[in-house]
Every structure is written in structure tokens, then in C-alpha cells.
Design an enzyme around this catalytic site. Structure first.
Site, PDB file in Angstrom:
ATOM      1  N   LYS A  87      -6.252  21.181  55.318  1.00 56.40           N
ATOM      2  CA  LYS A  87      -5.711  20.521  54.113  1.00 56.40           C
ATOM      3  C   LYS A  87      -4.837  21.401  53.475  1.00 56.40           C
ATOM      4  O   LYS A  87      -5.124  22.575  53.171  1.00 56.40           O
ATOM      5  CB  LYS A  87      -7.065  20.236  53.368  1.00 56.40           C
ATOM      6  CG  LYS A  87      -7.436  18.937  53.066  1.00 56.40           C
ATOM      7  CD  LYS A  87      -8.757  18.979  52.586  1.00 56.40           C
ATOM      8  CE  LYS A  87      -9.142  17.824  51.647  1.00 56.40           C
ATOM      9  NZ  LYS A  87     -10.136  17.488  50.979  1.00 56.40           N
TER      10      LYS A  87
HETATM   11  C1  E4P Z   1     -10.676  14.829  49.181  1.00 53.30           C
HETATM   12  O1  E4P Z   1     -10.480  15.305  50.231  1.00 53.30           O
HETATM   13  C2  E4P Z   1     -11.326  15.427  48.069  1.00 53.30           C
HETATM   14  O2  E4P Z   1     -12.300  16.521  48.635  1.00 53.30           O
HETATM   15  C3  E4P Z   1     -12.109  14.726  47.118  1.00 53.30           C
HETATM   16  O3  E4P Z   1     -12.154  13.307  47.455  1.00 53.30           O
HETATM   17  C4  E4P Z   1     -11.837  15.252  45.787  1.00 53.30           C
HETATM   18  O4  E4P Z   1     -12.749  14.292  44.891  1.00 53.30           O
HETATM   19  P1  E4P Z   1     -13.248  14.359  43.629  1.00 53.30           P
HETATM   20  O5  E4P Z   1     -12.143  14.139  42.455  1.00 53.30           O
HETATM   21  O6  E4P Z   1     -14.436  13.724  43.109  1.00 53.30           O
HETATM   22  O7  E4P Z   1     -13.555  16.122  43.305  1.00 53.30           O
END
Ligand code: E4P
Length: 219
Positions: A87
Site C-alpha cells: 500500500k
Molecule cells: C483502507 O484500506 C483503509 O485501511 C481504511 O478503509 C481506512 O478506513 P477509516 O477511514 O475508517 O480509517
């Protein structure tokens, strides 16, 4: 639409895996920290446990900020397991790292995506997935789902192969809307996944079936 679980909690992943609906997992440094993971070695250990449970893409986020360090860190992470997806953030440094790593066949999930332009650039730099953060856009008074619709539409027009991974999902309604908007994947917290299956009429129906059967079997 495929379902990924958005968590670094191995127990939740184990429970969700038993339902047979989860085909991947996404993690990030905040989700890891929530599970008490604070070193790369511990992060790796948790990810390897997850790869034993789910046979699908498992996203692991870099914590470096400049392109060279991100590339080096991402390269190291990609060696943890063949299913690991690196990522990388939607920044110009992230694009550089995407370009370098994708040339080496490393799968990339472009994270923290908040605009169509970011998604287009990431796709050109070699992302396999782009993660638009719906909930965080909603929090700021924008309609996060509009971004999903725009990316899906533009990627379709231009035959871009990067998959749209709806992220920052906060509710079962977000899941329905992401599916209708054409997202290929939604990454979902465990609680939301369970909420997707809940319905008061199912509970009421089960309750009356059970009571009627008990009554009939006693008479
Ligand atoms: C995506 O890969 C992220 O880990 C996640 O969806 C972030 O979500 P949040 O905005 O609830 O922290």
C-alpha cells in the site's frame, strides 16, 4: 463486488473467513497499532498469520515518506509472502515508488485516494488497486460515493485495469452504494460485515418458526 476485511485483528479475520465471503484483507499502520503491533517484525508476523487464513490479496502499508525509502520498504514487504500487496500513498513520492515497484511486478494498492486525478495518475504509475476513502470524504461534507462513481466511469471509458477498492466504509449502506456504483471490491470492518447480514425480519421470522415448531412438537 468482492469483499475484503479492513482489519489487522487476526481473530476477526478467522471468524469472518468461516463465513466464506472474504477474499482479501487490508491493513494500515493505525489498524496495526490498534492491535498492539508497533514494529516491522510484529507487522510481518501478523501478516503471515493472516495469509494462513485468507488465500487472497493482503495489503500492507509502508510507513516511509520519501520515494526512495518507500520503494525500499515496499520491496522488503513484497517479499513477506506472494499474496502481499504493497500500500502506497497518493503523493508524488508514492507515484515514484509505485512506478519503481510495479516495474518489478510488485502489486500496489494506492491508498488515501481522495480525487479522480490521484486515481488516474496512480493507475498510470502501475497500481493494481486504488482505494478511494469514502467515509473520510463524507466526514468533510463531500459525497464519497461520487468519487467511486467517477473513478469507475473513467476507468471503464479508458479501459484502465486498476481495480476500484472502496475503502473507509462505515456502514452497510456504504456497501450497497459501492456495489451499485461498480466498485470491484469493498474493504469492510468486521462490525459492518456482520451488519450487512442483519435484518429484523430475519430474526422475527426465525423466532416465530422456532416457537411454532416447539408448539407443534408438544401438541
Ligand atoms: C483502507 O484500506 C483503509 O485501511 C481504511 O478503509 C481506512 O478506513 P477509516 O477511514 O475508517 O480509517
Amino acid at each position: 463486488m468482492r469483499i475484503f476485511l479492513d482489519t489487522a485483528n487476526v481473530d476477526e479475520i478467522r471468524q469472518a473467513a468461516r463465513m466464506g465471503v472474504v477474499s482479501g484483507v487490508t491493513t494500515n499502520p493505525s489498524l496495526a497499532a490498534k492491535e498492539g503491533i508497533g514494529t516491522a517484525a510484529n507487522y510481518r508476523e501478523a501478516i503471515l498469520q493472516i495469509t494462513d487464513i485468507i488465500d487472497g490479496p493482503i495489503s500492507v502499508e509502508v510507513v516511509s515518506l520519501d520515494a526512495e525509502a518507500m520503494t525500499e520498504e515496499g520491496w522488503g514487504i513484497s517479499k513477506w509472502h506472494p499474496n502481499v500487496v504493497v500500500k502506497l500513498p497518493s503523493t508524488t513520492a508514492g507515484l515514484e515508488a509505485m512506478h519503481s515497484l510495479s516495474k518489478e511486478a510488485v502489486k500496489i494498492n494506492q491508498t488515501l485516494c481522495f480525487s479522480l486525478n490521484q486515481a488516474i495518475l496512480g493507475s498510470q504509475a502501475g497500481s493494481s488497486y486504488v482505494s478511494p476513502f469514502i467515509g473520510r470524504l463524507d466526514d468533510k461534507g463531500h459525497d464519497g460515493m461520487d468519487l467511486i462513481r467517477d473513478i469507475v466511469e473513467v476507468f471503464k471509458i479508458h479501459e484502465i485495469k486498476t481495480e476500484v477498492l472502496a475503502a473507509s466504509i462505515r456502514s452497510p449502506l456504504h456497501c450497497i452504494m459501492a456495489a451499485k456504483a461498480g466498485a470491484q471490491i469493498a474493504t469492510i470492518p468486521y462490525k459492518v460485515l456482520c451488519g450487512m447480514m442483519e435484518h429484523p425480519l430475519t430474526d422475527a421470522g426465525l423466532d416465530s418458526f422456532t416457537k411454532d415448531w416447539e408448539y407443534a412438537s408438544k401438541s
